[in-house]
Design an enzyme around this catalytic site. Structure first.
Site, short mmCIF file in Angstrom:
data_model
loop_
_atom_site.label_atom_id
_atom_site.label_comp_id
_atom_site.label_asym_id
_atom_site.label_seq_id
_atom_site.Cartn_x
_atom_site.Cartn_y
_atom_site.Cartn_z
N ASP A 192 -6.16 -3.47 6.48
CA ASP A 192 -5.91 -3.17 5.07
C ASP A 192 -5.37 -1.75 4.87
OD1 ASP A 192 -6.55 -5.69 4.20
OD2 ASP A 192 -8.65 -5.23 3.90
N TYR A 210 -9.30 -9.34 -2.41
CA TYR A 210 -10.52 -8.57 -2.18
C TYR A 210 -10.46 -7.23 -2.86
CZ TYR A 210 -14.48 -9.58 0.85
OH TYR A 210 -15.70 -9.96 1.33
CU CU Z 1 -16.00 -10.14 3.28
#
Ligand code: CU
Length: 628
Positions: A294, A377
Site C-alpha cells: 500500500d 480499506y
Molecule cells: Cu485486514
C-alpha cells in the site's frame, strides 16, 4: 521562508514537473509517478537551517508510456535545472491514481466486459466498479513480461450509493496494459448462478435496522488549544517536532525533541511509515495475486483523505492541508489532510495516602494523525505524544474487507471466514514497516536487545525468585535482525553511551514492541521474496540518506526485495553510530463475521518510552485539574 524540511508547495511541484518536461523532453505520452521534496541530508541540514546555505531540490520519477522506460530526476528548484537523470531499466514506478481511474473507465466501457457482465444479468454499467491491483513478478503471465500491467476485480453496487464491495463478481478479472490502457484479456470463470443474498450496506438509508440513540458528548477547550503551530513547527508540553508529508509515506515527523529545562534534547530525527505489505493468504483464482504494497505501490500520501470536524476528530482541531500531484505533474491539494489536537487520556498518575489524601493528575496527549483510504480499506494513523515522554504510534484498520463467493452452497473455505450468506473474506495480514530514525541525545546511538531471564535456583537465591535483564548490544546488521521473543519479553533500547543521566547511566529510549507477528510464509514463496523485510520484527541499519524503502524503491511487479535484505548483506557496523530502526508490526487479520459489512476499527500500536532519558518521572510538574 520555508524550512528546508517543508514539503514541496503546489507551485514547487508545478515548477519541478515543468523543468523536467523542458529539459528532458518529457511530453504528453509520459506520466509522473512521484514528485517530492528531496530532503536535505542530515549533514547538510544545519547549514540550510541557519541560512548559511540555500537551495530547494525535488525528486521526481517519471516514465514514458510509449516504451515503458522509467527515469529518476533530481531537480534543483533554486537553480532551475535537472541535476541528475537516472535511467531505471526494468523498473516499474508506483501506480498512479490516474491509472486506477482511467482503467476503471476503460473497463466499464469495453464491449467484451459488457458482454461478460451481460451474461451475469448486469446491464447497468454505472453501478460497476473496476478495482485495479498491481502484480508481483511471479504471477505476471509470461506473455506480458516487461509490460506495465494491472489486474482487476469487478464489483457491483446494489443501488446508486450502495457499497460496491458488497458484490464481488467472482471469477471475472480483466487484465490490462496500463501504458496503452488496453484490455489484454478477461478471465471469466462464471459458472452460472445468482449473486448471493448479502447485506453489505453501511449507509443509514440502506440499513435494514433503525439507528440507536446516543447521548451527546462534546469536547471543549474554552481557552483554546495548548499547542502552537508555527509553519510546520509544532510545540506542546515540552515536545517540539516538525511536520512533513510526501506522496509515499504521508505524514512524516521530523526533529522530534523534548525541552528538558534549558536543553532541547533530541529523541528522533525522523519517524514515518516506509512500507505496508498485505499478502492475502488464499490461493484461489480470485485471490492468488493479492499481495498489496500500500505504500510502495500506491502511496499513503496519494491515498490520504480529507478529515471532517466532529466525525474524524473531536474537539479543538487544527488541520494542515497536504499537496500531492496527478500523473501529469499537476499539484493536487488534499484539504484537512493532517489533524492536530489534544486529547484527555485518563489518569497520568495517582496515589491515595491515608493522611495526605488523594493526589491525581489527568494525562493529556497531543495527537497528530492522518487517514488513508486504499480502495476498500482505510488506515488511520495516530502519533501521540504524552507528558511523561512517551510516544505512541497507533494504527486503526477499518473499511471493507475483500470478499468473494464461496465455492459451493454450504461449503467452508479453508483460507477465510464466511462473513455473509454465500461469501467469505480471505485471511490476510497487514505488515507495516515503521522507519524510526531515532537520535537519542544526538546521532551516535547503540541498540540493545533486552531479555528478561529468571534466575536459576541456588547460591544466594535459594528460592529462584530473581529476575535479571540481559542487555545485548547489537553490533552489526546481522545482529540487528531481531525477532520478538515472548519467552523473554524482548524489547529494544536505543542508548547514547556518551550522555549520562543524573544517576550516572547512559540515556536511552525503549522500543516497546507489540502487535508484532511472524510472516508465516514459506521463505521461498514469491510473496515473501518480494517482502523479506517482514521476516523480522526489527532491523537496524546505519543511516544512509538513500535507504528509504525497506522492500525496494519500486515494488510494482518486483520479484525480490531490494531494500533491507540487500542493504544489510554488507553487515555494516551499527554500534555507536547513527542508527535507523525498522520496526515491523501490524494486523494478523483472521477475518470475522463482525468485520462485515464495514469493519469496526482494529487497533494496534507500539510505544517509544524514555528509559533513563530522565532522572525521574518527568510529569511530576503537571498541575492538578479542577474539581467540578
Ligand atoms: Cu485486514
Amino acid at each position: 521562508m520555508p524550512h528546508p524540511l517543508d514539503p514541496l508547495t503546489a507551485e514547487e511541484i508545478r515548477q519541478a514537473a515543468g523543468i523536467v518536461r523542458r529539459d528532458r523532453g518529457v511530453g504528453d505520452g509520459w506520466r509522473f509517478a512521484s514528485i517530492e521534496l528531496k530532503e536535505p541530508s542530515k549533514a547538510d541540514l544545519p547549514a540550510l537551517e541557519s541560512g548559511r546555505r540555500s537551495g530547494r531540490e525535488a525528486l521526481a520519477v517519471c516514465w514514458n508510456r510509449a516504451d515503458g522506460q522509467a527515469y529518476r530526476a533530481v531537480v534543483s528548484l533554486t537553480g532551475d535545472t535537472v541535476t541528475a537523470w537516472e535511467h531505471l531499466p526494468g523498473q516499474q514506478p508506483n501506480m498512479t491514481v490516474d491509472e486506477w481511474h482511467e482503467c476503471d473507465e476503460m473497463i466499464r466501457a469495453h464491449p467484451a466486459v459488457i458482454d461478460s457482465l451481460g451474461r451475469r444479468g448486469i446491464t447497468d454499467l454505472s453501478r460497476v466498479l473496476a478495482d485495479m491491483w498491481a502484480y508481483g513478478a511471479a504471477v505476471v503471465p509470461e506473455r506480458y513480461a516487461g509490460r506495465r500491467i494491472g489486474w482487476c476485480d469487478l464489483w457491483y453496487r446494489g443501488s446508486e450509493l450502495g457499497n460496491p464491495y458488497a458484490h464481488h463478481l467472482t471469477g471475472l478479472h480483466p487484465v490490462v496494459d496500463l501504458n496503452t490502457m488496453e484490455l489484454l484479456e478477461i478471465e471469466d470463470n462464471y459458472q452460472g448462478g445468482a449473486d448471493p443474498e448479502v447485506m453489505g450496506e453501511y449507509l443509514p438509508d440502506l440499513l435494514p435496522m433503525r439507528l440507536r440513540s446516543v447521548a451527546p458528548l462534546e469536547i471543549s477547550q474554552p481557552d483554546g488549544v495548548g499547542f502552537t503551530l508555527d509553519g510546520t513547527l509544532l510545540s506542546w508540553q515540552n515536545w517540539q517536532l516538525r511536520l512533513g508529508f510526501n506522496h509515499r509515506e504521508s505524514l512524516v515527523l521530523h526533529q522530534v525533541g523534548f525541552q528538558d529545562g534549558e536543553r532541547l534534547r533530541s529523541v528522533a530525527h525522523r519517524l514515518s511509515f516506509a512500507e505496508m505489505v498485505v499478502p492475502y493468504r488464499d490461493a484461489s483464482p480470485d485471490h492468488y495475486r493479492r499481495t498489496a504494497f500500500d505504500i510502495g505501490e500506491w502511496g499513503l500520501g496519494f491515498m490520504t483523505t480529507s478529515l471532517a470536524l466532529g466525525c474524524d476528530c473531536l474537539g479543538e482541531i487544527t488541520y494542515l492541508d497536504a499537496v500531492v500531484h496527478d500523473s501529469r505533474g499537476e499539484p493536487v491539494t488534499i484539504p484537512n489532510a493532517i489533524c492536530i489536537h489534544e486529547e484527555d487520556s485518563g489518569v497520568l498518575w495517582k496515589h491515595v495516602d491515608e493522611r495526605a489524601g488523594a493526589e491525581v493528575r489527568r494525562a493529556r496527549r497531543l495527537v497528530v494523525s492522518f487517514h488513508a483510504t486504499v480502495a476498500n480499506y482505510e488506515y488511520l494513523v495516530y502519533w501521540r505524544f504524552y507528558q511523561d515522554g512517551n510516544i505512541e504510534c497507533e494504527v486503526r484498520a477499518t473499511g471493507i474487507m475483500v470478499t468473494s463467493h464461496i465455492a459451493a452452497p454450504g461449503s467452508r473455505p479453508a483460507n477465510g471466514t464466511v462473513v455473509d450468506h454465500g461469501i467469505y473474506a480471505p485471511f490476510h495480514q497487514h505488515f507495516i514497516v515503521a522507519r524510526l530514525d531515532l537520535d537519542v541525545d544526538g546521532p551516535s546511538n547503540t541498540v540493545y536487545a533486552t531479555d528478561s531471564r529468571p534466575a536459576a535456583p541456588g547460591g544466594d537465591d535459594p528460592y529462584a525468585l530473581g529476575l535479571t535483564v540481559e542487555s545485548t548490544p547489537l553490533r552489526t546488521e546481522a545482529e540487528g535482525r531481531q525477532d520478538y521473543d515472548w519467552g523473554v519479553q524482548r524489547g529494544w533500547k536505543v542508548v547514547n553511551s556518551s550522555v549520562v543521566n543524573g544517576l550516572g547511566t547512559p540515556v536511552g529510549y525503549k522500543l516497546v514492541p507489540s502487535a508484532a507477528f511472524p510472516p508465516l510464509l514459506d521463505p521461498a514463496s514469491p510473496a515473501f521474496q518480494r517482502a523479506q523485510a517482514i521476516g523480522h520484527t526489527l532491523w537496524v541499519t546505519p543511516y544512509r540518506e538513500d535507504e528509504r524503502w525497506p522492500c525496494g524503491d519500486f515494488p510494482v511487479q518486483a520479484a525480490r526485495d531490494t531494500g533491507l535484505p540487500v542493504w544489510t548483506e554488507a553487515d555494516r557496523p551499527i554500534e555507536n553510530t547513527d542508527v535507523v530502526l525498522w520496526y515491523v508490526f501490524g494486523i494478523h487479520h483472521i477475518t470475522r463475521p463482525e468485520d462485515w459489512p464495514v469493519m469496526p476499527a482494529d487497533i494496534v500500536s507500539f510505544w517509544l518510552k524514555p528509559f533513563g532519558f530522565f532522572d525521574r518521572n518527568p510529569a511530576l510538574d503537571v498541575p492538578p485539574s479542577h474539581h467540578h
